[in-house]
Scaffold this active site. Sequence first.
Site, PDB file in Angstrom:
ATOM      1  N   ARG A 130       3.487  13.868  -1.810  1.00 46.02           N
ATOM      2  CA  ARG A 130       2.165  13.751  -1.598  1.00 46.02           C
ATOM      3  C   ARG A 130       1.474  14.900  -1.147  1.00 46.02           C
ATOM      4  O   ARG A 130       1.816  15.338  -0.098  1.00 46.02           O
ATOM      5  CB  ARG A 130       2.266  12.482  -0.888  1.00 46.02           C
ATOM      6  CG  ARG A 130       0.851  12.049  -0.730  1.00 46.02           C
ATOM      7  CD  ARG A 130       0.687  10.960   0.377  1.00 46.02           C
ATOM      8  NE  ARG A 130       1.185   9.555  -0.174  1.00 46.02           N
ATOM      9  CZ  ARG A 130       2.062   8.734   0.548  1.00 46.02           C
ATOM     10  NH1 ARG A 130       2.109   8.808   1.965  1.00 46.02           N
ATOM     11  NH2 ARG A 130       2.779   7.592   0.041  1.00 46.02           N
ATOM     12  N   ARG A 244       1.571   4.499  13.701  1.00 48.38           N
ATOM     13  CA  ARG A 244       1.529   3.911  12.436  1.00 48.38           C
ATOM     14  C   ARG A 244       0.757   4.915  11.666  1.00 48.38           C
ATOM     15  O   ARG A 244      -0.208   5.730  11.951  1.00 48.38           O
ATOM     16  CB  ARG A 244       1.279   2.510  12.006  1.00 48.38           C
ATOM     17  CG  ARG A 244       1.861   1.710  11.023  1.00 48.38           C
ATOM     18  CD  ARG A 244       3.312   1.646  10.906  1.00 48.38           C
ATOM     19  NE  ARG A 244       3.734   0.675  10.051  1.00 48.38           N
ATOM     20  CZ  ARG A 244       3.870   0.780   8.633  1.00 48.38           C
ATOM     21  NH1 ARG A 244       3.774   1.997   8.196  1.00 48.38           N
ATOM     22  NH2 ARG A 244       4.255  -0.377   8.115  1.00 48.38           N
ATOM     23  N   LYS A 245       0.640   4.692  10.105  1.00 48.33           N
ATOM     24  CA  LYS A 245      -0.335   5.564   9.407  1.00 48.33           C
ATOM     25  C   LYS A 245      -1.879   5.131   9.806  1.00 48.33           C
ATOM     26  O   LYS A 245      -2.124   3.988  10.295  1.00 48.33           O
ATOM     27  CB  LYS A 245      -0.010   5.149   7.734  1.00 48.33           C
ATOM     28  CG  LYS A 245      -0.478   3.821   7.170  1.00 48.33           C
ATOM     29  CD  LYS A 245      -0.005   3.728   5.953  1.00 48.33           C
ATOM     30  CE  LYS A 245      -0.334   2.300   5.134  1.00 48.33           C
ATOM     31  NZ  LYS A 245      -0.045   2.426   3.809  1.00 48.33           N
ATOM     32  N   GLY A 502       3.802  -3.658  -6.585  1.00 47.78           N
ATOM     33  CA  GLY A 502       5.250  -3.940  -6.743  1.00 47.78           C
ATOM     34  C   GLY A 502       5.719  -4.561  -5.557  1.00 47.78           C
ATOM     35  O   GLY A 502       6.834  -5.189  -5.652  1.00 47.78           O
ATOM     36  N   CYS A 507       0.472  -1.261  -1.822  1.00 49.96           N
ATOM     37  CA  CYS A 507       0.077   0.102  -2.110  1.00 49.96           C
ATOM     38  C   CYS A 507      -1.168  -0.113  -3.174  1.00 49.96           C
ATOM     39  O   CYS A 507      -2.052   0.749  -3.324  1.00 49.96           O
ATOM     40  CB  CYS A 507       1.034   0.988  -2.395  1.00 49.96           C
ATOM     41  SG  CYS A 507       1.987   1.233  -1.257  1.00 49.96           S
ATOM     42  N   GLY A 508      -0.893  -0.937  -4.028  1.00 45.26           N
ATOM     43  CA  GLY A 508      -1.991  -1.096  -5.084  1.00 45.26           C
ATOM     44  C   GLY A 508      -3.256  -1.972  -4.756  1.00 45.26           C
ATOM     45  O   GLY A 508      -4.173  -2.426  -5.583  1.00 45.26           O
TER      46      GLY A 508
END
Length: 584
Positions: A130, A244-245, A502, A507-508
């Site tokens: 990424r 965390r992110k 998914g 993430c979508g």
Amino acid sequence: MTSSTSLSLRFSPPPHTLLPSKPRRSLVVAAAQTAPPAVEADRLEPRVELRDGFFILKEKFRKGINPQEKVKIESEPLKLFMENGIEELAKKSMEEIDSEKLTKDDIDVRLKWLGLFHRRKHQYGKFMMRLKLPNGVTTSAQTRYLASVIRKYGEDGCADVTTRQNWQIRGVVLPDVPEILKGLASVGLTSLQSGMDNVRNPVGNPIAGIDPDEIVDTRPYTNLLSHFITANSRGNPDFSNLPRKWNVCVVGSHDLYEHPHINDLAYMPANKDGRFGFNLLVGGFFSAKRCEEAIPLDAWVPADDVLPLCGAVLEAFRDLGTRGNRQKTRMMWLIDELGIEGFRAEVEKRMPSGKLERESSEDLVNKQWERRDYFGVHPQKQEGLSYIGLHCPVGRLQADDMDELARLADTYGSGELRLTVEQNIIIPNVETSKTQALLQEPFLKNRFSPEPSILMKGLVACTGSQFCGQAIIETKLRALKVTEEVERLVAVPKPVRMHWTGCPNTCGQVQVADIGFMGCLTRGENGKAVEGADVYVGGRIGSDSHIGEIYKKSVPVTDLAPLVAEILVKEFGAVPRVREENED
């Protein structure tokens, strides 16, 4: 002393901000005011300390920490880059690496600090990489270089446009990584600090600087944020050990292409006393167990203080965020614990001046604005130039596709490409006299159309089980197939955004879609487990943002097309194709 305590930059305000602006309400309405939670003084003690140039969790706070925190304590991940540990690691075979816990953790966890994600479950020994691409702006040279990397990996090599205006490339093998990192640097790219407990790609207006109606050009801010967070791609230990992110965006459009309500920090343009700056939203996030929209921090910063403010928020999160259950370590959980005023106070005391102004009432975002479609040809603010938006089906590209995009950008534009959070691509700076020639290019006649169908244009899909070990179902090809089936069943009068993810990690971003599909396993007609989806309806983006709700759970994927057609007829004014044909 950390970076944010000394860094301030001078920005000129956009020309229109010199004019008086009517006060407007904040983007997201604050929750009902409640009494702030009582917080003990020792709770405000920083949980990390600086040791040998890196922030590490203090021993007194290590009880009950999650496995990822233990991996960080055992070995600082950023050293793989800053101390060149990747060179030695890349020389080892996978068998050698897997024989030792330290090196096995290196490839499965720590390499994510270099933007490398091992696909152990589905593609053992291969990595997704990424990048950092602030504001989604890239060049033809960068695009060709990435194409050259993935081409050598054959069927495993491909690229995805992400929901953060970013590139991800696939098929990478470890021995190639040192040279790839050098190649990235040679074309002005980096993958550093793009995964795991780091700041993700800064998002901005995809037509920044060329948009006739923009509020402010977001590119200078997103570029500076990215360089600040990675210390100009050298590695920044100040922000490499977050709980965390963490996501950030800078809003520059009335359209809110930047999706501020789902970011941990969003800069919302606003004037105050004749000065240009930003109101601040904090805490927006999606996770498997909880999804929350960002809320106002009740704070405004002048444009010069974009970086110090970012640093202060990150330091508060780094210092005070909990590090136990990974489902409860995003920044909003800390805000809940301290209360918004308590969190604000922690940010304020980390500002260089020790002060933070209250929110401005002069919000510059037009709440009644109708979101524009960027597909096709549009005039730029620069006379004689246009930009052209192209559909990139579910964000997936092969090496030849990337080379062709680079060629078109050079031939017709300025060698620049823009990526969008909807996984599409924009070619800017095309001489208006050349637009018709560009539209006649064979590349635009097939998959990469400037005029996608009404349902395809709003289609987004995460990686899915083809490459992602966490995905429960395949998403990208299925999203295209189901949409094609639905288009045969109904005619839709207006765009409908459909997102696929998914797994529950979303993430979508299915919760912001008009219709969202979250992968799950369910039972088929014969009682056996089959791929399915929980279906969400009602998500909205823009000034009236709203998170969608479950419409129906555990729908077998084979049953999705008729269900979606039914939803489109009931909720979005679609007309069944049979009736439409009979009326003709």
